[in-house]
Design a protein around this motif. Sequence first.
Motif, short mmCIF file in Angstrom:
data_model
loop_
_atom_site.label_atom_id
_atom_site.label_comp_id
_atom_site.label_asym_id
_atom_site.label_seq_id
_atom_site.Cartn_x
_atom_site.Cartn_y
_atom_site.Cartn_z
N ILE A 341 -5.57 -25.30 -1.50
CA ILE A 341 -4.76 -24.96 -0.34
C ILE A 341 -4.50 -23.46 -0.30
CG2 ILE A 341 -2.53 -25.30 0.79
CD1 ILE A 341 -4.30 -27.76 0.88
N SER A 342 -4.29 -22.87 -1.47
CA SER A 342 -3.99 -21.44 -1.54
C SER A 342 -4.50 -20.91 -2.88
CB SER A 342 -2.47 -21.19 -1.41
OG SER A 342 -1.77 -21.90 -2.41
N SER A 343 -4.25 -19.64 -3.14
CA SER A 343 -4.72 -19.05 -4.39
C SER A 343 -3.59 -18.29 -5.07
CB SER A 343 -5.92 -18.12 -4.14
OG SER A 343 -5.62 -17.14 -3.18
N ALA A 344 -3.67 -18.24 -6.39
CA ALA A 344 -2.78 -17.41 -7.20
C ALA A 344 -3.54 -16.17 -7.63
CB ALA A 344 -2.30 -18.19 -8.42
N GLY A 345 -2.80 -15.16 -8.11
CA GLY A 345 -3.44 -13.90 -8.46
C GLY A 345 -3.54 -12.99 -7.26
N GLY A 346 -4.13 -11.83 -7.46
CA GLY A 346 -4.25 -10.85 -6.38
C GLY A 346 -3.78 -9.48 -6.81
N ILE A 347 -3.47 -8.64 -5.85
CA ILE A 347 -3.02 -7.27 -6.15
C ILE A 347 -1.70 -7.33 -6.91
CG2 ILE A 347 -2.27 -5.07 -5.17
CD1 ILE A 347 -4.07 -5.70 -2.76
N ARG A 348 -1.67 -6.72 -8.08
CA ARG A 348 -0.47 -6.76 -8.90
C ARG A 348 0.62 -5.90 -8.28
NH1 ARG A 348 -2.17 -5.88 -15.10
NH2 ARG A 348 0.11 -5.77 -15.16
N PHE A 349 1.85 -6.37 -8.42
CA PHE A 349 2.96 -5.65 -7.80
C PHE A 349 3.16 -4.27 -8.42
CE2 PHE A 349 4.03 -9.84 -6.17
CZ PHE A 349 4.43 -9.53 -4.87
N ASP A 350 2.72 -4.07 -9.66
CA ASP A 350 2.86 -2.73 -10.23
C ASP A 350 1.81 -1.78 -9.68
OD1 ASP A 350 0.68 -3.71 -11.60
OD2 ASP A 350 1.66 -3.77 -13.56
N SER A 351 0.91 -2.27 -8.81
CA SER A 351 -0.02 -1.40 -8.09
C SER A 351 0.52 -1.02 -6.72
CB SER A 351 -1.38 -2.08 -7.93
OG SER A 351 -2.09 -2.10 -9.15
N LEU A 352 1.72 -1.52 -6.39
CA LEU A 352 2.35 -1.24 -5.11
C LEU A 352 3.66 -0.48 -5.33
CD1 LEU A 352 2.14 -4.82 -3.55
CD2 LEU A 352 0.69 -2.89 -2.89
N ASP A 353 4.04 0.33 -4.36
CA ASP A 353 5.39 0.88 -4.41
C ASP A 353 6.31 -0.04 -3.61
OD1 ASP A 353 5.10 1.48 -1.69
OD2 ASP A 353 4.92 3.65 -1.99
N GLU A 354 7.56 0.35 -3.46
CA GLU A 354 8.53 -0.52 -2.79
C GLU A 354 8.23 -0.70 -1.30
OE1 GLU A 354 9.84 3.68 -2.44
OE2 GLU A 354 9.10 2.40 -4.06
N ARG A 355 7.32 0.11 -0.77
CA ARG A 355 6.94 0.00 0.66
C ARG A 355 5.70 -0.86 0.85
NH1 ARG A 355 6.89 6.45 1.29
NH2 ARG A 355 5.57 6.04 -0.53
N PHE A 356 5.20 -1.47 -0.20
CA PHE A 356 3.96 -2.25 -0.17
C PHE A 356 2.73 -1.36 0.02
CE2 PHE A 356 7.14 -5.44 0.41
CZ PHE A 356 6.62 -6.61 -0.16
N MET A 357 2.84 -0.10 -0.39
CA MET A 357 1.70 0.81 -0.35
C MET A 357 1.02 0.82 -1.71
SD MET A 357 1.47 4.79 0.90
CE MET A 357 2.28 5.53 -0.53
N LEU A 358 -0.30 0.86 -1.70
CA LEU A 358 -1.06 0.94 -2.94
C LEU A 358 -0.89 2.34 -3.53
CD1 LEU A 358 -4.35 -0.81 -1.73
CD2 LEU A 358 -2.51 -1.81 -3.09
N THR A 359 -0.43 2.39 -4.77
CA THR A 359 -0.19 3.70 -5.38
C THR A 359 -1.49 4.46 -5.61
OG1 THR A 359 -0.15 2.61 -7.55
CG2 THR A 359 1.97 2.99 -6.47
N ALA A 360 -2.59 3.74 -5.76
CA ALA A 360 -3.88 4.40 -5.97
C ALA A 360 -4.50 4.89 -4.67
CB ALA A 360 -4.86 3.44 -6.67
N LEU A 361 -3.97 4.41 -3.53
CA LEU A 361 -4.55 4.74 -2.22
C LEU A 361 -3.43 5.06 -1.23
CD1 LEU A 361 -7.24 1.91 -2.05
CD2 LEU A 361 -7.72 4.36 -2.25
N PRO A 362 -2.88 6.25 -1.27
CA PRO A 362 -1.80 6.59 -0.33
C PRO A 362 -2.23 6.36 1.11
CG PRO A 362 -2.01 8.27 -2.03
CD PRO A 362 -3.18 7.35 -2.20
N GLY A 363 -1.34 5.73 1.86
CA GLY A 363 -1.63 5.41 3.26
C GLY A 363 -2.26 4.05 3.45
N VAL A 364 -2.58 3.36 2.35
CA VAL A 364 -3.14 2.00 2.43
C VAL A 364 -2.11 1.02 1.88
CG1 VAL A 364 -5.01 0.47 1.73
CG2 VAL A 364 -5.49 2.89 2.18
N PHE A 365 -1.78 0.02 2.68
CA PHE A 365 -0.75 -0.95 2.34
C PHE A 365 -1.39 -2.34 2.23
CE2 PHE A 365 1.12 2.69 4.24
CZ PHE A 365 2.42 2.80 3.79
N ALA A 366 -0.65 -3.28 1.66
CA ALA A 366 -1.19 -4.64 1.51
C ALA A 366 -0.07 -5.65 1.70
CB ALA A 366 -1.85 -4.83 0.15
N ALA A 367 -0.44 -6.84 2.20
CA ALA A 367 0.54 -7.89 2.45
C ALA A 367 -0.13 -9.25 2.43
CB ALA A 367 1.23 -7.67 3.81
#
Length: 410
Positions: A341-367
Amino acid sequence: MSGKKIAIIGGGPAGLMAAEKLSMSGHAVTVYDGMPTFGRKFLLAGKSGLNITHSEDYHHFLNRFGAASHRLRAALDDFTPQDVRAWTTGLGTETFTGTSGRVFPTVMKASPLLRAWLGRLEAQGVKLLTRHRWTGFADAGLVFETLNGPVTIQGDATLLALGGASWPRLGADGSWIPLLRNEGVEISDLQPANCGFDVEWSDVFKDRFAGAPLKSVTTMSDAGTFPGEFVVSRHGIEGSLVYAHSAALRDRLTRQGHARLLVDLVPGRSLERLEKDLARQDGKISLSNRLRKGAGLDGVKAALVRELGSQAIFQDTAQLAGLIKALPVQVVRPRPIAEAISSAGGIRFDSLDERFMLTALPGVFAAGEMLDWEAPTGGYLLTACFATGQAAAKGINEWLKALPDAPASV
């Protein structure tokens, strides 16, 4: 802040919710999806009744997200189950609460809600482009494969909302993982969630009982004790009651290499009462008759006792009663992620800042489901996708406000 050009990749609940919020802020928003239409998994989820959210106490609701609950808390606080219901009402779809506490549209289907939502987005100026499959980054921007060949898109910010890897024929296939790992984004491997499990049934059992439901049972695992029903399949076990235990069973298999689901076939009868009822049966009658007369078991339930028991257990009333009250179904492995039905895993939260932006890719967000969280069925998955889509939109707005005026970039 003047309107900016924003690319959203993925036309599911998270991406569409972000598009709604960003377009309301005056941005030029384009949603790209690789499939011919938007919201295909959303529509599939609504085929047998769209479970849009859950009505349980909000504290309990928050805890359904396990280890990720604290990372999702702010997003869920800003888009609670009550907010989900108000939002659907605003799109012309009323909701009701079922006996289980699950919340559904009164029409039960997803298609009227999706049509109204896409209509609202277009009215707000959102561009909806299908058959645009994202293939990665380039110096000049985002690269898409289209029916007319590759195209490169530039923008001021990008939101990735590409889902996990369950039901890949509907568009979410996890192909984004190597693209982001190449950019230094930390990603936990995707695993099946809310899934069935393989069981090594005998040929006789599966040939006769595949597809049979086990109704009115109680099941136990590290996840807890839950009542309901599930289905015996040729491969093993399936159904919503199994899905409630899937994370616990999967994780135990990973840690220890073995796991079992305990099934109480007669939850309305105590062990002591069951033992007495079985003891009253004539020892000379067949096992089938003892199970039927002493425990009220026949059909697939009686067959399951035969499948998982032994002659030594069958000849001992106390052991037989114990087996019926805690039948150990040994699971071998989860079913493939494509069936989940769904999946576990994915982009780790320590790869995101509090704005849901990827710290390795400024200006790129994930949700959405491409983030490292999971939840049981019951409306939790959709609510968190909506909530993280809105939270990422808020993060994009905050990030754009902090930028000096400059030429557009990815």
